[in-house]
Motif scaffolding. Sequence first.
Motif, PDB file in Angstrom:
ATOM      1  N   GLN A 158       2.465 -12.033   1.357  1.00  0.00           N
ATOM      2  CA  GLN A 158       2.520 -11.753   2.785  1.00  0.00           C
ATOM      3  C   GLN A 158       3.092 -10.367   3.066  1.00  0.00           C
ATOM      4  O   GLN A 158       2.734  -9.730   4.076  1.00  0.00           O
ATOM      5  CB  GLN A 158       3.334 -12.829   3.520  1.00  0.00           C
ATOM      6  CG  GLN A 158       4.828 -12.832   3.266  1.00  0.00           C
ATOM      7  CD  GLN A 158       5.230 -13.666   2.049  1.00  0.00           C
ATOM      8  OE1 GLN A 158       4.404 -13.946   1.175  1.00  0.00           O
ATOM      9  NE2 GLN A 158       6.493 -14.077   2.005  1.00  0.00           N
ATOM     10  N   HIS A 159       3.960  -9.866   2.188  1.00  0.00           N
ATOM     11  CA  HIS A 159       4.509  -8.521   2.389  1.00  0.00           C
ATOM     12  C   HIS A 159       3.456  -7.448   2.137  1.00  0.00           C
ATOM     13  O   HIS A 159       3.419  -6.422   2.825  1.00  0.00           O
ATOM     14  CB  HIS A 159       5.712  -8.292   1.467  1.00  0.00           C
ATOM     15  CG  HIS A 159       6.876  -9.187   1.756  1.00  0.00           C
ATOM     16  ND1 HIS A 159       7.018  -9.878   2.930  1.00  0.00           N
ATOM     17  CD2 HIS A 159       7.982  -9.488   1.008  1.00  0.00           C
ATOM     18  CE1 HIS A 159       8.144 -10.576   2.905  1.00  0.00           C
ATOM     19  NE2 HIS A 159       8.744 -10.354   1.763  1.00  0.00           N
ATOM     20  N   PHE A 160       2.618  -7.688   1.140  1.00  0.00           N
ATOM     21  CA  PHE A 160       1.505  -6.775   0.849  1.00  0.00           C
ATOM     22  C   PHE A 160       0.536  -6.772   2.028  1.00  0.00           C
ATOM     23  O   PHE A 160       0.087  -5.717   2.502  1.00  0.00           O
ATOM     24  CB  PHE A 160       0.815  -7.243  -0.430  1.00  0.00           C
ATOM     25  CG  PHE A 160       0.054  -6.177  -1.185  1.00  0.00           C
ATOM     26  CD1 PHE A 160      -0.288  -4.965  -0.607  1.00  0.00           C
ATOM     27  CD2 PHE A 160      -0.348  -6.416  -2.503  1.00  0.00           C
ATOM     28  CE1 PHE A 160      -1.000  -4.003  -1.317  1.00  0.00           C
ATOM     29  CE2 PHE A 160      -1.056  -5.462  -3.219  1.00  0.00           C
ATOM     30  CZ  PHE A 160      -1.386  -4.261  -2.622  1.00  0.00           C
ATOM     31  N   ASP A 161       0.219  -7.961   2.548  1.00  0.00           N
ATOM     32  CA  ASP A 161      -0.645  -8.056   3.721  1.00  0.00           C
ATOM     33  C   ASP A 161      -0.050  -7.303   4.905  1.00  0.00           C
ATOM     34  O   ASP A 161      -0.768  -6.619   5.657  1.00  0.00           O
ATOM     35  CB  ASP A 161      -0.836  -9.524   4.130  1.00  0.00           C
ATOM     36  CG  ASP A 161      -1.691 -10.311   3.157  1.00  0.00           C
ATOM     37  OD1 ASP A 161      -2.362  -9.704   2.307  1.00  0.00           O
ATOM     38  OD2 ASP A 161      -1.688 -11.554   3.266  1.00  0.00           O
ATOM     39  N   ALA A 162       1.270  -7.428   5.080  1.00  0.00           N
ATOM     40  CA  ALA A 162       1.928  -6.764   6.210  1.00  0.00           C
ATOM     41  C   ALA A 162       1.764  -5.256   6.128  1.00  0.00           C
ATOM     42  O   ALA A 162       1.560  -4.581   7.154  1.00  0.00           O
ATOM     43  CB  ALA A 162       3.414  -7.138   6.242  1.00  0.00           C
ATOM     44  N   VAL A 193       7.603  -5.146   7.413  1.00  0.00           N
ATOM     45  CA  VAL A 193       8.145  -6.503   7.312  1.00  0.00           C
ATOM     46  C   VAL A 193       9.419  -6.621   8.141  1.00  0.00           C
ATOM     47  O   VAL A 193       9.621  -7.578   8.900  1.00  0.00           O
ATOM     48  CB  VAL A 193       8.410  -6.880   5.841  1.00  0.00           C
ATOM     49  CG1 VAL A 193       9.099  -8.242   5.743  1.00  0.00           C
ATOM     50  CG2 VAL A 193       7.104  -6.884   5.054  1.00  0.00           C
ATOM     51  N   LEU A 194      10.292  -5.639   7.994  1.00  0.00           N
ATOM     52  CA  LEU A 194      11.560  -5.627   8.726  1.00  0.00           C
ATOM     53  C   LEU A 194      11.481  -4.830  10.019  1.00  0.00           C
ATOM     54  O   LEU A 194      12.406  -4.881  10.832  1.00  0.00           O
ATOM     55  CB  LEU A 194      12.667  -5.028   7.849  1.00  0.00           C
ATOM     56  CG  LEU A 194      12.969  -5.758   6.536  1.00  0.00           C
ATOM     57  CD1 LEU A 194      13.989  -4.977   5.727  1.00  0.00           C
ATOM     58  CD2 LEU A 194      13.464  -7.168   6.815  1.00  0.00           C
ATOM     59  N   ASP A 195      10.420  -4.056  10.187  1.00  0.00           N
ATOM     60  CA  ASP A 195      10.280  -3.124  11.306  1.00  0.00           C
ATOM     61  C   ASP A 195      11.510  -2.230  11.396  1.00  0.00           C
ATOM     62  O   ASP A 195      12.198  -2.164  12.416  1.00  0.00           O
ATOM     63  CB  ASP A 195      10.073  -3.878  12.614  1.00  0.00           C
ATOM     64  CG  ASP A 195       9.652  -2.943  13.751  1.00  0.00           C
ATOM     65  OD1 ASP A 195       9.270  -1.794  13.452  1.00  0.00           O
ATOM     66  OD2 ASP A 195       9.725  -3.351  14.920  1.00  0.00           O
ATOM     67  N   ARG A 196      11.774  -1.510  10.316  1.00  0.00           N
ATOM     68  CA  ARG A 196      12.922  -0.593  10.286  1.00  0.00           C
ATOM     69  C   ARG A 196      12.662   0.573   9.355  1.00  0.00           C
ATOM     70  O   ARG A 196      11.911   0.486   8.397  1.00  0.00           O
ATOM     71  CB  ARG A 196      14.202  -1.337   9.906  1.00  0.00           C
ATOM     72  CG  ARG A 196      14.283  -1.784   8.448  1.00  0.00           C
ATOM     73  CD  ARG A 196      15.060  -0.768   7.624  1.00  0.00           C
ATOM     74  NE  ARG A 196      15.142  -1.185   6.238  1.00  0.00           N
ATOM     75  CZ  ARG A 196      14.235  -0.884   5.308  1.00  0.00           C
ATOM     76  NH1 ARG A 196      13.169  -0.192   5.635  1.00  0.00           N
ATOM     77  NH2 ARG A 196      14.398  -1.287   4.058  1.00  0.00           N
ATOM     78  N   HIS A 197      13.319   1.682   9.654  1.00  0.00           N
ATOM     79  CA  HIS A 197      13.311   2.865   8.810  1.00  0.00           C
ATOM     80  C   HIS A 197      14.522   2.854   7.894  1.00  0.00           C
ATOM     81  O   HIS A 197      15.603   2.402   8.274  1.00  0.00           O
ATOM     82  CB  HIS A 197      13.367   4.141   9.667  1.00  0.00           C
ATOM     83  CG  HIS A 197      12.085   4.467  10.352  1.00  0.00           C
ATOM     84  ND1 HIS A 197      11.095   5.209   9.760  1.00  0.00           N
ATOM     85  CD2 HIS A 197      11.637   4.138  11.582  1.00  0.00           C
ATOM     86  CE1 HIS A 197      10.089   5.334  10.604  1.00  0.00           C
ATOM     87  NE2 HIS A 197      10.377   4.695  11.712  1.00  0.00           N
TER      88      HIS A 197
END
Length: 350
Positions: free
Chosen positions: A58-62, A324-328
């Motif tokens: 799912q992380h790869f898909d994201a 995934v986390l929506d963060r820099h």
Amino acid sequence: MQQPSLQSRLRRLRNACFFALVAAAVGDASGQADRVSDGSWTLAVLPDTQVYAESYPQHFDAQTNWIVDNQDSRNIRFVLHEGDVTNRNTAVQWDNAKRSLSILDGQVPYAVAPGNHDYGPGGNAADRDSHFNKPGYFGPESPYATQPNVGGFFQPGKTDNSFHTFEAGGKDWLVLALEFGPRDTVIDWANQVVSQHPDHLVMLLTHAYMYFDETIYDWDAKGPAQSWNPHAYGVASQPGETVNDGQDLWEKLVSKHKNFRITFNGHVLGDGAGYQSSKGDHGNVVHQMLANYQFKSQGGMGDMRLLEFRDDGETVVVRTYSPVLDRHDRAFDQEFTINLNELHSPLSPP
């Protein structure tokens, strides 16, 4: 629709809290990726996805879904995968990888340089056999191999050494995507390709080039003091086999051409980051970058590199972002700015 149980709701709450804590600890939970300047274009770089292909697809898909969803708003022109697409070179893991990368098919062009875990039985790099080269995955006649931007391949029937061209920011670019520890014959072919494209700026994509000590791999000078050098793998011990590391590639390929600008690789653990700039034989500056996040929670939590090429044709802003986390990640070695035509001082904490 059945309502989630109390246990399920609590589990979701715990997961949300966990991700929020991780984001706060390692970066800036900004709510969305940084915007790019007007006139800029973006290069997306996917470091080792081996843990995703094995356990967290799912992380790869994201990652690939985010790239497609943001292609227009960030003018994403190309995607690079730094290798170790899978962890064990198994059909199941390649199925996961194919599903994730196929999200890019017909949307955003991409190039892949397979890593050591993509070769040999169980991903042990004992030989150069890989599911990657099969037509059902990324081999001949696959959607990957038939992308309009593909210029050609080193070997008939195999696609793990390729070159690609694209236009961005008013400039023509050439991408060389080379196998793990490229053979001498592959380097000879790559030299010919670059020579045939004198008006293209060149990027090298290969799995092992820079080390996390801010220098490139150099087996002759450092041997096993730099772990995971391609010369230390089984493929190097095969009769008649040749293997080249970062220093070999610099001397035999990268430094020889005036149009080289950037190299990209993954593979290396430690802190998973490395950067240096050097002048080639013609005085041109080459920026060399390592990025790898596989050792982090769940194989990296979706971290990837986004390079914004500004419209002045020289400024490049390097960022690390997780959809995934929506963060820099704002660490000094994860976000920095370079000038394509100027030497950059070594990265260091502020």
